[in-house]
Enzyme design. Structure first.
Site, PDB file in Angstrom:
ATOM      1  N   ASP A   1      -2.647 -11.035  -1.570  1.00 41.09           N
ATOM      2  CA  ASP A   1      -3.267 -10.705  -0.349  1.00 41.09           C
ATOM      3  C   ASP A   1      -4.623 -10.353  -0.752  1.00 41.09           C
ATOM      4  OD1 ASP A   1      -2.025  -9.015   2.341  1.00 41.09           O
ATOM      5  OD2 ASP A   1      -3.659  -7.996   1.555  1.00 41.09           O
TER       6      ASP A   1
ATOM      7  N   HIS B   1      -6.591  -7.666   0.109  1.00 43.63           N
ATOM      8  CA  HIS B   1      -6.487  -6.352  -0.218  1.00 43.63           C
ATOM      9  C   HIS B   1      -5.498  -5.839  -1.423  1.00 43.63           C
ATOM     10  CE1 HIS B   1      -6.748  -6.353   4.128  1.00 43.63           C
ATOM     11  NE2 HIS B   1      -8.084  -5.915   3.737  1.00 43.63           N
TER      12      HIS B   1
ATOM     13  N   HIS C   1       0.957  -1.171   0.123  1.00 43.33           N
ATOM     14  CA  HIS C   1       0.029  -0.115   0.020  1.00 43.33           C
ATOM     15  C   HIS C   1       0.809   1.291  -0.018  1.00 43.33           C
ATOM     16  CE1 HIS C   1      -3.497  -2.380   0.417  1.00 43.33           C
ATOM     17  NE2 HIS C   1      -3.245  -2.716   1.678  1.00 43.33           N
TER      18      HIS C   1
ATOM     19  N   ASP D   1      -4.501 -13.317   4.786  1.00 46.27           N
ATOM     20  CA  ASP D   1      -5.907 -12.865   4.990  1.00 46.27           C
ATOM     21  C   ASP D   1      -7.147 -13.129   4.104  1.00 46.27           C
ATOM     22  OD1 ASP D   1      -4.515 -11.258   3.052  1.00 46.27           O
ATOM     23  OD2 ASP D   1      -4.598  -9.393   4.056  1.00 46.27           O
TER      24      ASP D   1
END
Length: 328
Positions: free
Chosen positions: A161, A163, A119, A238
């Site tokens: 991931d 995200h 990110h 995740d």
């Protein structure tokens, strides 16, 4: 198989903070006990020059001296401290060491026990990510490869991931030497996503079969459009069904199958592979760590294939899934 850690640099987080800092030391403890073939090494910090291959010098300086604004610290999700700055450098350094390991020996696998900080942008962090370790590793390996070889190094980033890797996507936008692939929750963080070279958006509740089918198609598309010399794999825990933030429903077996597919994709092309653990926010910390242990166990099996290879190292989409940026 070499793996690099920096869990002894612990962030002083406020009570009740949702970031599971303890998972890193727990992963190292279990690897040392259960998988002694993983050769554990303390990560060295990335230098200013290495970070500057991707990040703005002013941002690097602000992380170093603590002059990040309150808004920037909130976006990262960590309060600044000397330990935060040091851990951020070493998290990048761990991926750099892993990448140098596999590139220097001509193949195999190596890992960062943390990392996958996808990110982070050039001039800011976000989502518990300070610097972008995969982006720095890609640029450094390209620079070091260029000094030894005439052909440029092409890097595939396979981001699994839950995200989307928005920072990584922005950093390599319109760069034909790096291919960014992301499978992620359509409705999950970040809510404003950046276009990767290939984005696969998955619906809430997506389970093993649908996820693996989407991954197979994505890897086929990657192979059709790009020929890398290095694979960077973000093996987030995740997507697991027990994750507090994931919203997908993958089982332990499904995540192991995910890892095998990516590692087999790289092995079948004899591509060196570096992996990092990315996110994992399970209601049960041990469940998150178990996902990661399973990734390492799978990786060891592929590392044994590399060691046994004759030229030795020393010498259809589910409903609700949306595809973006497909090639012609």
């Amino acid at each position: 198989m070499h793996a690099y850690y920096a869990d002894h640099f612990v962030l002083p987080l406020p009570s009740g903070h949702r970031f599971p800092m303890a998972k890193y030391s727990r992963l190292r403890e279990r690897l040392a006990c259960e998988l002694p073939e993983v050769d554990l090494h303390e990560a060295l910090p990335a230098s200013d020059g290495e970070l500057a291959l991707v990040h703005a010098p002013a941002y690097i300086a602000a992380v170093a001296d603590g002059s990040l604004s309150p808004a920037m610290q909130r976006e990262i999700g960590f309060p600044w401290s000397p330990a935060m700055a040091e851990r951020a450098r070493r998290s990048v350094g761990a991926t750099l060491q892993a990448a140098r390991r596999v590139m220097g020996q001509g193949g195999g696998l190596a890992a960062n026990l943390a990392g996958g900080t996808h990110h982070a942008y050039a001039d800011k962090g976000g989502g518990f990510c300070v610097f972008n370790d995969f982006a720095v590793a890609a640029r450094l390996m390209q620079a070091e490869h260029a000094r030894r070889h005439r052909q440029p190094l092409r890097v595939a980033i396979v981001d699994l991931d839950v995200h989307q890797g928005n920072g990584t996507a922005r950093l390599f936008a319109a760069d034909p030497s790096v291919f960014t692939l992301s499978l992620h929750g359509a409705k999950n963080f970040p809510f404003r996503k950046e276009p990767s070279d290939l984005d696969v958006e998955l619906p809430d509740g997506c389970g093993d079969d649908d996820y693996l089918h989407a991954l197979d198609l994505a890897l086929d598309e990657l192979a059709r459009r790009f020929e890398p010399g290095l694979v960077l794999y973000l093996a987030g825990a995740d997507p697991h069904e027990g994750d507090r933030l994931g919203r997908l429903k993958l089982s332990f077996d499904g995540l192991e199958a995910r890892d095998r597919r990516v590692m087999d994709w790289a092995w079948s092309r004899r591509l060196p592979l570096v992996f990092a653990m990315g996110g994992g926010y399970g209601h049960d910390l041990e469940a998150t760590v178990q996902v990661q242990i399973n990734t390492y166990r799978t990786a060891l099996a592929f590392e044994r294939r590399w060691q046994a290879w004759p030229p030795a190292l020393a010498a259809g989409t589910p409903a609700g899934t949306h595809w973006h940026n497909l090639g012609p």
